[in-house]
Motif scaffolding. Structure first.
Motif: not given
Length: 361
Positions: A169-183
């Motif tokens: 078991l390994i903890s990620i802590e928090i899930f990422d949140y990608l934003i395409s073409n960041f404005d």
């Protein structure tokens, strides 16, 4: 070689405006950028009347045969990432596939999105047969995984108590949140300030978030998401509609993002309220990537993450939320906001999953 399973299933408009599909898509994008190769598992239309056991078993068998065909080329030393729960839940025969992979010394890396044994199977509208299948599937995949990426230390401790090996078991802590073409210009044009309403975003359906119909009247709220009953009038609540997960961060105007679930404003209760004690709600990632400090229930597993990173407030009840907000100075609010923005930059870059993959591969 490094691979990941890519389940392909048509997404309807409802799933396009919720976070469930978004988080899986982000994982796939990060894996692809890290030179993992996709193995496509297409959706198989169900045959016949699934109320008949024989037809249902045939559907499960067809899924197993598809998996066997698609992954037959894998060889010893390969890594295979599987996101769990599966989208296509005809899996009671997949034990054969998983055993075959482990015999060939192929390492299965399981990314847990939800533990349905603590969530869906607790609902009264779920049949006993479906409960059995979901629970069986969960135990099966956890058993044969070489490594299991869990949400946080609380989920890790829970699974250890269930008999799973600590070293898996390994903890990620928090899930990422990608934003395409960041404005950046659109991002900076939003109204994010201490005197703005509190934001509630995500699934607003009654079975998950009935507390929103009992919000304290002395605080203003901005709501975003699917399932809100607009027939119920609340003078202090402004419903802003539902947006795709890619568009939503640009739409959030307010002061704080609220992480709360269940049927009560006094505490997080009910199936989904209690589930906050163990999971990483994706709305936390959403708020932080949007540069918002958060307000989170003190019993939530992610309250420790918020406390450690100084990016929000921790409360025990929504009844006293106004006095807590009033006690925050302008300086402290701006500090939390800067910390939220800094964390959001990490989430936007895929920092947390990339860090784990570098440890595992």
């Amino acid at each position: 070689m490094n691979y990941y399973l890519k389940e392909i299933k048509p997404l309807n408009s409802r799933s396009n405006k919720t976070g469930g599909a978004k988080i899986r898509q982000d994982v796939e994008k990060i894996l692809s950028k890290q030179n993992f190769t996709a193995i496509a598992i297409p959706n198989i239309p169900r045959l016949g009347n699934i109320d008949y056991i024989s037809v249902s078993l045939l559907n499960h068998y067809r899924v197993m045969r598809l998996w066997q065909k698609r992954i037959a080329f894998l060889k010893e030393g390969d890594n295979l990432v599987i996101q769990f729960p599966l989208i296509i839940q005809h899996s009671i025969f997949l034990k054969r596939v998983l055993k075959s992979l482990t015999r060939k010394k192929i390492k299965i890396i399981l990314i847990i999105h939800d533990l349905e044994s603590l969530r869906v199977t607790k609902r009264q509208d779920i049949s006993i047969i479906k409960q059995f299948i979901l629970n069986k599937e969960e135990k099966l995949f956890l058993k044969y995984a070489f490594k299991i990426i869990v949400h946080n230390s609380t989920m890790k401790r829970y699974l250890i108590k269930q008999g799973f090996e600590k070293q898996k078991l390994i903890s990620i802590e928090i899930f990422d949140y990608l934003i395409s073409n960041f404005d950046k210009n659109k991002f900076e044009s939003r109204k994010i300030a201490k005197n703005q309403p509190i934001i509630i975003a995500g699934t607003l359906r009654y079975h998950k978030a009935s507390y929103i119909y009992h919000l304290p009247s002395n605080v203003k709220f901005n709501l975003y998401g699917v399932g809100y009953d607009e027939k119920i009038q609340q003078s202090n609540v402004n419903y802003n509609g539902a947006f795709s997960p890619e568009e939503l961060p640009y739409r959030l105007d307010g002061s704080y993002g609220l992480v709360w679930d269940g049927d009560s404003i006094y505490s997080c209760t009910g199936i989904y309220g209690k589930y906050l004690r163990i999971n990483d709600p994706h709305k936390l990632s959403l708020y932080l990537v949007a540069g918002l400090p958060v307000i989170i229930w003190k019993g939530a597993a992610q309250a420790d993450f918020v406390r450690k990173n100084g990016c929000g407030l921790i409360i025990d009840s929504l009844t006293n939320i106004q006095s807590i907000i009033n006690s925050v100075s302008n300086e402290n609010y701006l500090l939390m906001k800067r910390r939220a923005q800094k964390m959001g930059e990490k989430l936007h870059s895929g920092f947390f999953l990339k860090k784990l993959l570098n440890q595992l591969i």
